[in-house]
Scaffold this motif. Structure first.
Motif: not given
Length: 374
Positions: A308-324
């Motif tokens: 829950g401490s992860y910001s929405a911006e950070k989560i979106k960034e990480m999701q982009g890396h996972v997608k790659d």
């Protein structure tokens, strides 16, 4: 090989197993890795019929399947002999290429963990066979589902998931599904308890997930996850983070189910991924995953608080890396073409290792020659 199991359904469709109603989905058994690689290798674009021109040699030996008769079957008392017939065949039929670089340009795919082949040759009571401990295997690269991290000649490759895209367009369609998925739950836990393993933290994670409204729990003891990928995929598509605790061994197929569904994996042990998939996952683990030490969970840390401490911006960034990462952790259909998938990444890694091995041995030969002349 094992009287109580029928492997016929699992070897169907290039080793993907029985086809499911949804296109390109199969009831894939993780241990059919050897068949999947062999099928792909037979269709590989860069094969040569000239051994002297080859950069590397693939040994199409189903070592994990053959190990069953030594681990469970009729040859249990002779498990230290596992692989010796292969070595004898190579000595007799391919001595020039087999001995040219001491086996460092040869590789074998083993559809089990390295621990299943790491028993001491003189230990008749310990678990597993002694295939990886044979002197002749010292320089051969073993592609395994889980490596011993201090062994450079063991390289972990992704567990096969249930999704095997038949074309680049089908893969793109899937990635679009991943990107548009709603992610209604903060995190999920998919697995079964391991009560017989005293130090396992699954019980704590299971309880935390049960008690938190933002956690999606799938109990594999009831669901039967091994050959039932679609409900698992649906759960992962609906989750932002996916918990990946240690099970019977350090690694899990669920890690790759998670990545394939665009769900950020949460690890609790370094050996679950960070020391394993050196060819397939980024060195900077923080790009695509979260790490919570097991001891923190034992000490009462709440997973929901950390995530829950992860910001929405950070989560979106990480999701982009996972997608790659998705392309490189899936095993596509042999006819797909145009996709740099887990198989392609593995072969590239092996070719690089073979080139490195040749260079080292050539250097050693030159050094020895110079010393002799001196």
């Amino acid at each position: 090989m094992v009287e109580w199991l029928d492997f016929c359904p699992h070897i169907a469709n290039q080793g993907f197993g029985q086809a499911l109603p949804a296109a390109d989905w199969y009831a894939t058994d993780a241990y059919m890795l050897e068949i999947i690689y062999h099928t792909r290798m037979k269709n590989y674009n860069c094969l040569t019929s000239d051994p002297t021109a080859a950069d590397a040699f693939f040994l199409p030996y189903y070592s994990g399947l053959d190990a069953l008769r030594f681990i469970y079957g009729a040859d249990k008392a002779r498990k230290h002999e596992h692989g010796t017939e292969l070595i004898q065949w190579l000595d007799q039929n391919a001595p020039e290429t087999w001995k040219r670089w001491g086996g460092s340009d040869h590789f074998v795919v083993m559809g089990r963990t390295a621990w299943d082949f790491a028993n001491s040759v003189d230990n008749t009571q310990g678990w597993g066979t002694s295939f990886l401990e044979l002197p002749a295997m010292t320089n051969v690269t073993a592609l395994v589902l889980e490596r011993r991290s201090w062994r450079d000649r063991e390289q972990a490759v992704p567990y096969p998931t249930g999704f095997h895209p038949s074309s680049p367009s089908r893969l793109r369609e899937w990635i679009s599904t991943v990107e548009s998925s709603p992610r209604s739950f903060l995190f999920s836990f998919i697995g079964a308890l391991r009560p017989r393993i005293a130090a396992n933290i699954r019980g704590a994670l299971f309880t935390q997930c049960q008690q938190h409204p933002s956690c999606l729990l799938l109990d594999c003891a009831q669901l039967g996850c091994s050959h039932n990928p679609q409900p698992i995929s649906e759960a992962l598509l609906n989750s932002t983070f996916c918990l990946q605790p240690v099970g019977d061994s350090f690694t899990r197929r669920s890690t790759f189910d998670s990545i394939a569904a665009g769900c950020i994996p949460v690890f609790f042990h370094n050996e679950s991924a960070y020391t394993q998939y050196m060819w397939h996952l980024p060195k900077d683990a923080s790009l695509y995953s979260v790490f919570i030490p097991e001891d923190a969970i034992r000490g009462g840390a709440m997973v929901a608080d950390v995530l829950g401490s992860y910001s929405a911006e950070k989560i979106k960034e990480m999701q982009g890396h996972v997608k790659d990462l998705i392309d490189g952790v899936l095993y596509t259909d042999a006819a797909a073409g145009g996709v740099r998938d887990a198989f392609e990444v593995s072969v590239e890694g092996m070719l690089a290792m073979a080139a490195q091995g040749r260079a080292h041995r050539q250097q050693a030969t030159v050094y020895q020659s110079q010393n002799w002349k001196d």
